[in-house]
Design a protein around this motif. Structure first.
Motif, short mmCIF file in Angstrom:
data_model
loop_
_atom_site.label_atom_id
_atom_site.label_comp_id
_atom_site.label_asym_id
_atom_site.label_seq_id
_atom_site.Cartn_x
_atom_site.Cartn_y
_atom_site.Cartn_z
N ALA A 1 -0.21 -13.47 31.49
CA ALA A 1 0.46 -12.28 32.03
C ALA A 1 1.96 -12.35 31.82
O ALA A 1 2.60 -11.34 31.49
N ASP A 2 2.56 -13.54 31.97
CA ASP A 2 4.00 -13.70 31.74
C ASP A 2 4.34 -13.51 30.27
O ASP A 2 5.35 -12.90 29.93
N ILE A 3 3.50 -14.01 29.39
CA ILE A 3 3.72 -13.84 27.95
C ILE A 3 3.66 -12.37 27.57
O ILE A 3 4.51 -11.85 26.85
N ALA A 4 2.65 -11.67 28.09
CA ALA A 4 2.50 -10.25 27.79
C ALA A 4 3.67 -9.44 28.33
O ALA A 4 4.17 -8.52 27.67
N ALA A 5 4.15 -9.77 29.54
CA ALA A 5 5.27 -9.04 30.14
C ALA A 5 6.55 -9.26 29.34
O ALA A 5 7.32 -8.32 29.11
N ALA A 6 6.80 -10.50 28.92
CA ALA A 6 7.99 -10.78 28.13
C ALA A 6 7.92 -10.08 26.78
O ALA A 6 8.91 -9.55 26.29
N TRP A 7 6.75 -10.08 26.18
CA TRP A 7 6.57 -9.43 24.88
C TRP A 7 6.76 -7.93 24.98
O TRP A 7 7.45 -7.33 24.16
N ALA A 8 6.17 -7.31 26.01
CA ALA A 8 6.25 -5.86 26.17
C ALA A 8 7.66 -5.41 26.55
O ALA A 8 8.13 -4.38 26.08
N GLY A 9 8.32 -6.19 27.40
CA GLY A 9 9.64 -5.79 27.87
C GLY A 9 10.78 -6.23 26.97
O GLY A 9 11.93 -5.88 27.21
N GLY A 10 10.48 -7.01 25.96
CA GLY A 10 11.54 -7.48 25.06
C GLY A 10 12.39 -8.57 25.68
O GLY A 10 13.44 -8.91 25.17
N GLY A 11 11.93 -9.13 26.81
CA GLY A 11 12.69 -10.18 27.48
C GLY A 11 12.34 -11.55 26.95
O GLY A 11 11.63 -11.71 25.97
N ARG A 12 12.89 -12.53 27.63
CA ARG A 12 12.66 -13.91 27.25
C ARG A 12 11.63 -14.54 28.19
O ARG A 12 11.66 -14.30 29.39
N LEU A 13 10.75 -15.33 27.64
CA LEU A 13 9.75 -16.00 28.45
C LEU A 13 10.38 -17.13 29.25
O LEU A 13 10.11 -17.30 30.43
N ARG A 14 11.23 -17.90 28.61
CA ARG A 14 11.92 -19.01 29.28
C ARG A 14 13.42 -18.82 29.09
O ARG A 14 13.90 -18.58 28.00
N ASP A 15 14.14 -18.96 30.18
CA ASP A 15 15.60 -18.86 30.13
C ASP A 15 16.17 -20.15 30.70
O ASP A 15 16.17 -20.36 31.91
N GLU A 16 16.63 -21.02 29.83
CA GLU A 16 17.11 -22.34 30.24
C GLU A 16 18.36 -22.26 31.11
O GLU A 16 18.64 -23.17 31.86
N THR A 17 19.13 -21.18 31.01
CA THR A 17 20.35 -21.09 31.82
C THR A 17 20.05 -20.81 33.28
O THR A 17 20.79 -21.24 34.16
N SER A 18 18.97 -20.10 33.57
CA SER A 18 18.65 -19.80 34.97
C SER A 18 17.62 -20.76 35.56
O SER A 18 17.71 -21.13 36.73
N THR A 19 16.63 -21.16 34.78
CA THR A 19 15.61 -22.10 35.27
C THR A 19 15.32 -23.13 34.18
O THR A 19 14.39 -22.97 33.39
N PRO A 20 16.12 -24.20 34.14
CA PRO A 20 15.90 -25.21 33.10
C PRO A 20 14.60 -25.99 33.35
O PRO A 20 14.13 -26.08 34.48
N GLU A 21 14.05 -26.52 32.29
CA GLU A 21 12.85 -27.35 32.41
C GLU A 21 13.19 -28.65 33.12
O GLU A 21 14.31 -29.16 32.97
N PRO A 22 12.25 -29.19 33.89
CA PRO A 22 12.52 -30.46 34.60
C PRO A 22 12.79 -31.60 33.61
O PRO A 22 12.06 -31.77 32.64
N ARG A 23 13.84 -32.35 33.88
CA ARG A 23 14.22 -33.46 33.00
C ARG A 23 13.43 -34.71 33.35
O ARG A 23 13.21 -35.02 34.51
N ARG A 24 13.02 -35.42 32.33
CA ARG A 24 12.31 -36.69 32.51
C ARG A 24 13.19 -37.87 32.11
O ARG A 24 13.05 -38.94 32.66
N GLN A 25 14.08 -37.67 31.14
CA GLN A 25 14.93 -38.75 30.67
C GLN A 25 16.17 -38.15 30.02
O GLN A 25 16.09 -37.14 29.34
N VAL A 26 17.33 -38.79 30.26
CA VAL A 26 18.59 -38.32 29.70
C VAL A 26 19.33 -39.51 29.09
O VAL A 26 19.44 -40.56 29.71
#
Length: 89
Positions: A16-41
């Motif tokens: 549903a998220d993929i379809a909404a992003a595709w239909a709305g022209g938005g981004r599925l993942r936005d690293e600036t607002s919700t970055p992926e959890p870090r495991r190692q740096v």
């Protein structure tokens, strides 16, 4: 230039998220607002060292299985008028 090498967890996306992003022209993942959890740096002082470290982190089983990803990010001082842009512009 210094680099940051990060191993993160890949967030799964429901259809549903993929379809909404595709239909709305938005981004599925936005690293600036919700970055992926870090495991190692890890930090590196030059590009060659950063790529060597990224290659080593890419051999981790979770990365090879597609559950984690490795990112190489350049680190420099952000422009004061644009604190979230890292290209100096």
């Amino acid at each position: 230039m210094r680099f940051l090498i990060v191993r993160t967890e890949i967030r799964t996306a429901v259809d549903a998220d993929i379809a909404a992003a595709w239909a709305g022209g938005g981004r599925l993942r936005d690293e600036t607002s919700t970055p992926e959890p870090r495991r190692q740096v890890v930090h590196a002082e030059d590009r060659d060292a950063a790529l060597l470290l990224a290659r080593a982190l890419s051999t981790v089983g979770a990365v090879r299985a597609g559950r984690h990803r490795v990112k190489v990010l350049p680190i420099e001082e952000p422009a004061p008028e644009h604190p979230y842009r890292w290209d100096g512009g």
